[in-house]
Design a protein around this motif. Structure first.
Motif, PDB file in Angstrom:
ATOM      1  N   ASN A 165     -14.000   5.742  -1.232  1.00  0.00           N
ATOM      2  CA  ASN A 165     -12.577   6.028  -1.440  1.00  0.00           C
ATOM      3  C   ASN A 165     -11.751   4.754  -1.535  1.00  0.00           C
ATOM      4  N   GLN A 166     -12.078   3.790  -0.679  1.00  0.00           N
ATOM      5  CA  GLN A 166     -11.298   2.549  -0.675  1.00  0.00           C
ATOM      6  C   GLN A 166     -11.520   1.763  -1.954  1.00  0.00           C
ATOM      7  N   VAL A 167     -12.779   1.758  -2.444  1.00  0.00           N
ATOM      8  CA  VAL A 167     -13.039   1.070  -3.709  1.00  0.00           C
ATOM      9  C   VAL A 167     -12.296   1.784  -4.829  1.00  0.00           C
ATOM     10  N   GLY A 168     -12.338   3.131  -4.801  1.00  0.00           N
ATOM     11  CA  GLY A 168     -11.590   3.898  -5.790  1.00  0.00           C
ATOM     12  C   GLY A 168     -10.110   3.557  -5.766  1.00  0.00           C
ATOM     13  N   ALA A 169      -9.559   3.482  -4.565  1.00  0.00           N
ATOM     14  CA  ALA A 169      -8.137   3.173  -4.442  1.00  0.00           C
ATOM     15  C   ALA A 169      -7.818   1.791  -5.000  1.00  0.00           C
ATOM     16  N   ILE A 170      -8.734   0.820  -4.782  1.00  0.00           N
ATOM     17  CA  ILE A 170      -8.527  -0.530  -5.327  1.00  0.00           C
ATOM     18  C   ILE A 170      -8.446  -0.487  -6.850  1.00  0.00           C
ATOM     19  N   ILE A 171      -9.351   0.319  -7.457  1.00  0.00           N
ATOM     20  CA  ILE A 171      -9.348   0.407  -8.927  1.00  0.00           C
ATOM     21  C   ILE A 171      -8.027   1.010  -9.409  1.00  0.00           C
ATOM     22  N   TYR A 172      -7.609   2.112  -8.796  1.00  0.00           N
ATOM     23  CA  TYR A 172      -6.355   2.749  -9.206  1.00  0.00           C
ATOM     24  C   TYR A 172      -5.176   1.769  -9.089  1.00  0.00           C
ATOM     25  N   LYS A 173      -5.152   1.027  -7.986  1.00  0.00           N
ATOM     26  CA  LYS A 173      -4.052   0.070  -7.746  1.00  0.00           C
ATOM     27  C   LYS A 173      -3.977  -0.956  -8.866  1.00  0.00           C
ATOM     28  N   ARG A 174      -5.139  -1.491  -9.226  1.00  0.00           N
ATOM     29  CA  ARG A 174      -5.144  -2.527 -10.238  1.00  0.00           C
ATOM     30  C   ARG A 174      -4.703  -1.974 -11.599  1.00  0.00           C
ATOM     31  N   VAL A 175      -5.186  -0.748 -11.909  1.00  0.00           N
ATOM     32  CA  VAL A 175      -4.776  -0.126 -13.167  1.00  0.00           C
ATOM     33  C   VAL A 175      -3.260   0.042 -13.182  1.00  0.00           C
TER      34      VAL A 175
ATOM     35  N   MET B 103      -4.996   8.994  -4.146  1.00  0.00           N
ATOM     36  CA  MET B 103      -5.219   7.655  -4.685  1.00  0.00           C
ATOM     37  C   MET B 103      -4.269   7.355  -5.838  1.00  0.00           C
ATOM     38  N   LYS B 104      -4.034   8.347  -6.681  1.00  0.00           N
ATOM     39  CA  LYS B 104      -3.146   8.134  -7.811  1.00  0.00           C
ATOM     40  C   LYS B 104      -1.705   7.929  -7.340  1.00  0.00           C
ATOM     41  N   LEU B 105      -1.255   8.773  -6.403  1.00  0.00           N
ATOM     42  CA  LEU B 105       0.110   8.633  -5.911  1.00  0.00           C
ATOM     43  C   LEU B 105       0.276   7.327  -5.161  1.00  0.00           C
ATOM     44  N   ASN B 106      -0.754   6.943  -4.431  1.00  0.00           N
ATOM     45  CA  ASN B 106      -0.741   5.664  -3.735  1.00  0.00           C
ATOM     46  C   ASN B 106      -0.499   4.514  -4.705  1.00  0.00           C
ATOM     47  N   ALA B 107      -1.142   4.613  -5.875  1.00  0.00           N
ATOM     48  CA  ALA B 107      -0.963   3.555  -6.869  1.00  0.00           C
ATOM     49  C   ALA B 107       0.401   3.646  -7.540  1.00  0.00           C
ATOM     50  N   ILE B 108       0.851   4.889  -7.797  1.00  0.00           N
ATOM     51  CA  ILE B 108       2.099   5.072  -8.554  1.00  0.00           C
ATOM     52  C   ILE B 108       3.331   4.781  -7.712  1.00  0.00           C
ATOM     53  N   ALA B 283     -11.068  20.893   5.696  1.00  0.00           N
ATOM     54  CA  ALA B 283      -9.622  20.652   5.681  1.00  0.00           C
ATOM     55  C   ALA B 283      -9.279  19.455   6.579  1.00  0.00           C
ATOM     56  N   ALA B 284      -9.931  19.382   7.744  1.00  0.00           N
ATOM     57  CA  ALA B 284      -9.679  18.249   8.640  1.00  0.00           C
ATOM     58  C   ALA B 284     -10.103  16.938   7.975  1.00  0.00           C
ATOM     59  N   ASN B 285     -11.200  17.002   7.253  1.00  0.00           N
ATOM     60  CA  ASN B 285     -11.717  15.844   6.541  1.00  0.00           C
ATOM     61  C   ASN B 285     -10.726  15.369   5.474  1.00  0.00           C
ATOM     62  N   ILE B 286     -10.153  16.349   4.750  1.00  0.00           N
ATOM     63  CA  ILE B 286      -9.151  16.000   3.741  1.00  0.00           C
ATOM     64  C   ILE B 286      -7.973  15.290   4.408  1.00  0.00           C
ATOM     65  N   GLN B 287      -7.544  15.851   5.565  1.00  0.00           N
ATOM     66  CA  GLN B 287      -6.417  15.247   6.290  1.00  0.00           C
ATOM     67  C   GLN B 287      -6.719  13.782   6.626  1.00  0.00           C
ATOM     68  N   LYS B 288      -7.947  13.550   7.103  1.00  0.00           N
ATOM     69  CA  LYS B 288      -8.339  12.195   7.474  1.00  0.00           C
ATOM     70  C   LYS B 288      -8.378  11.285   6.245  1.00  0.00           C
ATOM     71  N   ASN B 289      -9.013  11.751   5.175  1.00  0.00           N
ATOM     72  CA  ASN B 289      -9.138  10.954   3.957  1.00  0.00           C
ATOM     73  C   ASN B 289      -7.776  10.589   3.385  1.00  0.00           C
ATOM     74  N   VAL B 290      -6.893  11.611   3.296  1.00  0.00           N
ATOM     75  CA  VAL B 290      -5.587  11.358   2.687  1.00  0.00           C
ATOM     76  C   VAL B 290      -4.780  10.390   3.542  1.00  0.00           C
ATOM     77  N   ALA B 291      -4.867  10.557   4.868  1.00  0.00           N
ATOM     78  CA  ALA B 291      -4.142   9.633   5.760  1.00  0.00           C
ATOM     79  C   ALA B 291      -4.642   8.199   5.582  1.00  0.00           C
ATOM     80  N   ASP B 292      -5.972   8.041   5.374  1.00  0.00           N
ATOM     81  CA  ASP B 292      -6.522   6.700   5.167  1.00  0.00           C
ATOM     82  C   ASP B 292      -5.979   6.056   3.888  1.00  0.00           C
ATOM     83  N   ILE B 293      -5.781   6.892   2.875  1.00  0.00           N
ATOM     84  CA  ILE B 293      -5.409   6.349   1.557  1.00  0.00           C
ATOM     85  C   ILE B 293      -3.911   6.080   1.458  1.00  0.00           C
ATOM     86  N   LEU B 294      -3.112   7.092   1.744  1.00  0.00           N
ATOM     87  CA  LEU B 294      -1.661   6.964   1.523  1.00  0.00           C
ATOM     88  C   LEU B 294      -0.973   6.229   2.679  1.00  0.00           C
TER      89      LEU B 294
END
Lengths: 294, 294, 294, 294, 294
Positions: A165-175, B103-108, B283-294
């Motif tokens: 996920n973190q590598v994915g996020a890095i790619i999105y950020k750069r794009v 990930m996309k919103l994080n970048a945008i 669902a808990a996993n999604i919560q964790k993943n999204v919190a890590d990213i955004l």
């Protein structure tokens, strides 16, 4: 996977490879032969049961359920194979998307944006590599991608969190940065959308296959069914077969248990077994392909 | 789902887990044993029917229909498994789309739009949580997402209406607001379209699986077929097997009824059974993943 | 569809629901019992044929073809089930797309464009309703959507032409008008493209399932095969079973004919049978969902 | 396809339609009866072979391979059915895409662009018609679309080259012209992209099904297997069945050969057989639908 | 593939084509006949074993495992057929995408951009040709595309690297150049995105099929199973069949081994066998189609 020579299809009959179920089942088969021998001895020589004994007719049950056990095991093999093949397809899709992304970025990015080009030539295969590591619970070899220029990017990765996920996020950020810099246009963002999206999709699908074995009660039921079926076989067959019951029932055990064993092995295509999807080779291949393109 | 140790494939033969069909079928099997004993007693000791009795040949029918019942049950298992696997895939897709959207919103979204970022980091996992609650008819735990800043958004949800739809609508509204504010462009709207769309698609597909059991007449027919088949078994087999007919027919009952039982259990993957898709964990996993990213 | 209680799986064995194949086959089974009785009477009491009669060995044929008939019928059930499930999926997709379209338009259309909002809140469920009517050849209940404001739109529909197409065309026209008015942008047109497109796709796919039964020669062949197979059964079995041949062969008829009957019933999921896809309930559900959103 | 009355499911048992395999197999069955009679005569009356003759036990082989031949034929039917159903789906998709394209263009093109509207109302169904002709190797009836206004367009088609491709190219050209004239925008081009693209995709997929029978060695193997299996049947069965061997083995031949025959017929759904996809009716339907919309 | 005459379905029974499994298996069958003769001689004439010998009852095992071996082999055939059909579909998709890309570019590129038009009319079929060469490990015939004008482009291809990737990259580069020159717009780039993307996807999917045989342990298991099954057959059957055991068991060997052989042959659809996907003809066809369009 074990590559094999398809020209000589029957050459494997007498060889016992490491992945061969016969080798793995050998201890069970030996134990079972002793058991069958004991049954034969008791029935034939100790109790001298006559052919008219009701025990003889237990074969009726084996005939009736023979069809059920066969179809069940083939269904089992079928679902396991589907998972294995889906796993293989996912990594095939990772190859395709990595290549397409590299080819598209190669066309979009001006020749003189060297830093961005090296960035992507490192980060695209990095996704495949960390996904391999993630699926096999290995330490992530991000050091492979560390160089003076990009090392700091990979250093920010938190190894306790979800790494792909973190590598994915890095790619999105750069794009997104390239979009903000007007190096790529809005339409070009959409142009590479499918490839970007596929990275997380493939990762999630691999995790799904890895984390979800077939329903537990189904798996337990098949094992119980095989066990009882095979354990009662010698009682019925010993009247007709005498001591021949030992190789005959051992062979039946070998067939039924092999099917279950193969299914267990291939249902997790990322387990590191002989038959598994060679994710490390595929990741290396991606690295080579992307380096050739970008 | 029950995680299990794949290293020791035959260890489950002698254990009786909660999800084991043997435990669930035990009362039926005990009753059936009594019935088989009564048949054996009547035929062998009360009426002393000879082997030439036409009843003996009822086994012809069982042999002829043995194929049919086995293939039917495997087909039944197959369709049930397909539904279970489709349910699992849908929740896998929910994970993927939640991650990609984050990930996309994080970048945008610019780093300084903190309120919007927390909004999405709350509302994306909220969709998975309310979908879990919706499928299991539990009270919705939106309180999890209530904080000073966003509480009012979730408070507007009408708990008597379709909750996942309302959460979906909230997401669409906010995205549209960002578009109107020119934070995101038209192309970026298309960029995240697939993920937004997938939320309602996944919800609808889960509802479809949950609300649509296999056709009723089919389900009833299989039960009648198994019942008559097994109930007539002891009559034919008692002549050859004597009192051995009790364990033999009980085992056949166990095999056939287990297949039907497992199929019933897994055909609704959101029912809260042992083998079901662990929607709460996902669902808990999604919560964790999204919190890590955004 | 008939909702059923999954907690008590064997409660249906002794009940005879309206959708039960046993009820539908009863006249055939009664007739067949008379026929089997006549065969038994002729063979056993009129001609006193001995067990060594070649007629006795006709059972060889039944054993040999028993596998073929079972696998064929399961294949038949399988294809019928696939069509039924596809029909259900299509209506599930209609739900999803109606919801998504409503949510997207809700976000796009300004709150003050009340007329456009009511227009879509009427016309989206209208598509589902006219599709239901179209598939069941009922009169179209467009009156449901007639009000002072939009009545004139639905009045223009020509009931002799393809009605869902006309509703689809109305939706496209309005969207285009909004585009011309710059209420929605070009990107937003693409944003809702998948949902708009899906309406005609779903309609066409339902028509395909409805208009295309399985190949005629296949269907005829299965019926002939079952008929000859079952009609010759009593001749072989009467020698061993005597008058027991009547219930035994009647049960075999019940099993084989049920499978064919269920397949015929579910292969057209829009026929108005007990097991069919509840298109009217789903359409009502869409109406409710869309009204909640828009 | 032959429409049939589903209310009276068993009415076809005694009728022999043109598409009935029984009619097609009749000469083979008659020949085979003579052969079986000759076998019976030789074994029973000429050589007076005793029941203990090893020939009697050839039935062992037929029992053993009975499973194999049945499962093989069902697999064969299955793949043939899949191709037939795929062919039907492709033409269903052609209907959907033609309708959607017409509805979209109807909305996009201003009412006063009469020439462009008639152009598309002619050229969209023209694609379906030339595809029908192309698949059935008939002369292309482009004259249907020739009128004073558009005749010159279709006159440019070179009948020696791939005609559907040329019609496709005409459509793309016109769309591009409209784009250059700013009648449609870039987003609207993407809006109709899926429908435009689908035309060549459907054409190519139909060609694939038509040009690719199942692997040759597989097809030959099945025929040889059936032939030898059926030809040796009378030898084993004549001892038990006497002259009854003639109808019994003829029925087995009928069942096995019917399955192969049906599979051969439906595996090419564009061959002009009774069971084939009614491409001409579907094309006429598209013409009517598009005329109603545009 | 071998084209065959479908009008005369049973004409192949007596012919032995090059692709016929009978020809390939002939040496094995001859050897096996000698073996079966030796078994018959030893059992019947040397040791004079009586019918009551336990060896006679080995047939019990063959009957019991007859289901298993048949279903397994049909499953094997099924997966092999799926791969073959997927390979065929991929090349069908390559045809479709090449045609669509040519039609789209034909519409987009102005008539006077002759150089760009010839470039694409050369490079689109070049992809299919180099993919054929790549899959069959042949030397790449890029010379076909070399002319004064474009020769330098293909000369840059490095034959030691992945050639289809390089051709793909050339296409992307040129498209990007046209975008930079404003010959095509951003929307038109998205318009042809699906076709461009499909090239690498199809290449990767063909490589996946080619490089991934079915799991090794599964393949080995089937061969061992068939070998032991067939090798033990004569022992049980010789008591009943005498010297007839030779043709009977040889026929069973022929059936089982043919299924395995056909599966092995078709599971790699790009191997150059008789039954393989005719990639060279398809590539030539693409070349013709594209030349007609552009």
């Amino acid at each position: 996977m074990v590559p094999y020579n398809q020209k000589n299809p029957f050459s494997y009959v007498f060889k016992f490879h490491k992945a061969d179920t016969f080798r793995k089942l050998l201890p069970f088969i030996v134990l079972f032969c002793l058991y069958a021998w004991a049954v034969a001895y008791l029935v034939k020589e100790y109790y001298h049961l006559p052919d008219s004994s009701p025990l003889h007719k237990v074969t009726l049950m084996h005939a009736l359920l023979g069809f059920a056990i066969s179809t069940l095991l083939v269904f089992r093999t079928n679902t396991a194979y589907d998972r294995w093949w889906e796993g293989r397809k996912l990594w095939g899709a990772l190859v395709n998307n990595s290549r397409n992304l590299a080819m598209k970025l190669n066309a979009i990015l001006p020749e003189n944006m060297v830093e961005d080009r090296t960035f992507f030539s490192k980060v695209i295969p990095a996704f495949a590599l960390v996904l391999h590591d993630h699926l096999h619970k290995e330490n992530t070899r991000t050091e492979l991608f560390e160089d003076a220029q990009h090392g700091h990017i990979f250093n920010e990765i938190d190894e306790d969190k979800h790494i792909p996920n973190q590598v994915g996020a890095i790619i999105y950020k750069r794009v997104q940065k390239l979009l903000a810099q007007k190096v790529i246009t809005g339409e070009q963002l959409l142009f590479i959308n499918a490839e970007l999206q596929s990275l997380a999709d493939i990762c999630g699908a691999c995790e799904r296959i890895k984390n979800t074995p077939i329903p537990f009660s189904y798996s337990v039921f098949i094992k119980k069914f095989i066990f009882i079926y095979v354990a009662t076989l010698p009682f019925g067959y010993v009247f007709d077969l005498g001591y021949l019951v030992i190789p005959v029932t051992a062979f039946i055990l070998y067939v039924l248990a092999s099917l279950e064993l193969i299914a267990e092995e291939i249902e997790d295509p990322f387990g590191g077994d002989q038959n598994d999807v060679p994710t490390d080779k595929i990741a290396a291949n991606i690295q080579k392909n992307v380096a050739d393109i970008l």
